[in-house]
Design a protein around this motif. Structure first.
Motif, PDB file in Angstrom:
ATOM      1  N   ASP A  26      -7.735  19.091  36.200  1.00  0.00           N
ATOM      2  CA  ASP A  26      -6.243  20.590  35.308  1.00  0.00           C
ATOM      3  C   ASP A  26      -7.602  21.079  34.402  1.00  0.00           C
ATOM      4  OD1 ASP A  26      -3.910  21.516  35.398  1.00  0.00           O
ATOM      5  OD2 ASP A  26      -3.644  20.521  33.392  1.00  0.00           O
ATOM      6  N   ASN A  35      -2.380  23.315  42.827  1.00  0.00           N
ATOM      7  CA  ASN A  35      -2.525  22.771  42.251  1.00  0.00           C
ATOM      8  C   ASN A  35      -4.234  21.844  42.951  1.00  0.00           C
ATOM      9  OD1 ASN A  35      -0.350  21.858  40.606  1.00  0.00           O
ATOM     10  ND2 ASN A  35       0.034  20.690  42.379  1.00  0.00           N
ATOM     11  N   SER A  36      -4.608  22.401  44.312  1.00  0.00           N
ATOM     12  CA  SER A  36      -6.262  22.437  44.783  1.00  0.00           C
ATOM     13  C   SER A  36      -6.124  23.215  45.126  1.00  0.00           C
ATOM     14  CB  SER A  36      -5.997  21.297  45.357  1.00  0.00           C
ATOM     15  OG  SER A  36      -5.167  21.265  47.334  1.00  0.00           O
ATOM     16  N   PHE A  83     -10.204  21.996  39.606  1.00  0.00           N
ATOM     17  CA  PHE A  83      -8.672  21.725  39.907  1.00  0.00           C
ATOM     18  C   PHE A  83      -8.138  20.058  39.717  1.00  0.00           C
ATOM     19  CE2 PHE A  83      -8.661  25.600  42.680  1.00  0.00           C
ATOM     20  CZ  PHE A  83      -6.897  26.004  42.076  1.00  0.00           C
TER      21      PHE A  83
END
Length: 245
Positions: free
Chosen positions: A57, A180-181, A54
């Motif tokens: 990316d 995003n996490s 994560f």
């Protein structure tokens, strides 16, 4: 099975492996994959990897986790077999699965089709006696993946789509991963309904981590009448038995 703190990286594929008398691998399911908050050495390593994926990316995909029973379709000694992780012949699921294969997916009964791969399905049922927590509207086999016996490789999404289209299979659906996490993901799917949760796939789709919905865990508690102490432990460990676990 092994205790939750006993798994090591080199052991995870042996969880559902079946060998013939010569030692050749002839049938195999998913490797043992972990809940996002487990604490065994192998789990910690996998969770660390997905956290880093994560952060950097790296490609990560997500599929819905089906609440059913894992069915492993393989070809052994020239004969098609279908089994669960705990049986050689499917046990009580043998006849229901055979009925679905005969009526909907007859190509799966052809021993010349993919004899060097195991095809993995989730058996879902409208019969409460064959359901874990969520009762489905129909009986079906949801196509999850394939495992190459030679190198233990799982399939990419594109490869699975080709197999599903060729055989007319219902392929497990994807989850629209926008987080995003890992922490954000856990928060967002906490109360997802009509699903056990999701399975994250990373490292070229070869590594898996599962995140179960708290809504599912609550339903499990109600069905099995767990007391508060049991429920607290269940949420902490996320160790609920399911077919694809």
């Amino acid at each position: 099975g092994r205790k939750k703190n006993g798994w090591r990286e080199h052991q995870v594929f042996f969880r559902s492996a079946m060998f013939d008398s010569t030692g050749k691998l002839v049938s195999i399911g998913f490797p043992k994959f972990f809940n996002y908050n487990e604490t065994s050495p192998a789990a910690k390593e996998d969770i660390s990897r997905v956290v880093e994926a994560f952060k950097h990316d790296e490609p990560i995909s997500a599929e819905n986790k089906i609440d059913g029973t894992l069915i492993i379709r393989s070809v052994v000694a020239g004969k098609v077999i279908w089994r669960t992780r705990a049986t050689f012949d499917g046990g009580r699921y043998n006849k229901p699965v055979e009925k679905i294969m005969n009526s909907q997916y007859p190509k799966l009964l052809d021993p010349t089709y993919e004899p060097n791969h195991s095809l993995l399905f989730e058996y879902i049922s409208s019969d409460i006696d064959y359901s874990n927590v969520l009762v489905n509207k129909k009986n079906d086999l949801i196509f999850l993946d394939t495992v190459d016996h030679k190198n233990l490789r799982l399939s990419s999404r594109e490869e699975k789509e080709r197999v599903a289209n060729l055989l007319g299979l219902n392929l497990v659906s994807t989850y629209p991963l926008e987080e995003n996490s890992l922490g954000d993901l856990v928060k967002n799917i906490k109360w997802i309904e009509k699903s056990e949760g999701i399975v994250l796939r990373y490292a070229n789709a070869q590594k898996l981590i599962k995140v179960k919905s708290k809504a599912y865990l609550e339903l499990h508690r109600l069905k099995h009448k767990l007391d508060d102490k049991d429920m607290e432990q269940t949420i902490q460990e996320q160790g609920i038995s399911s077919g694809e676990e």
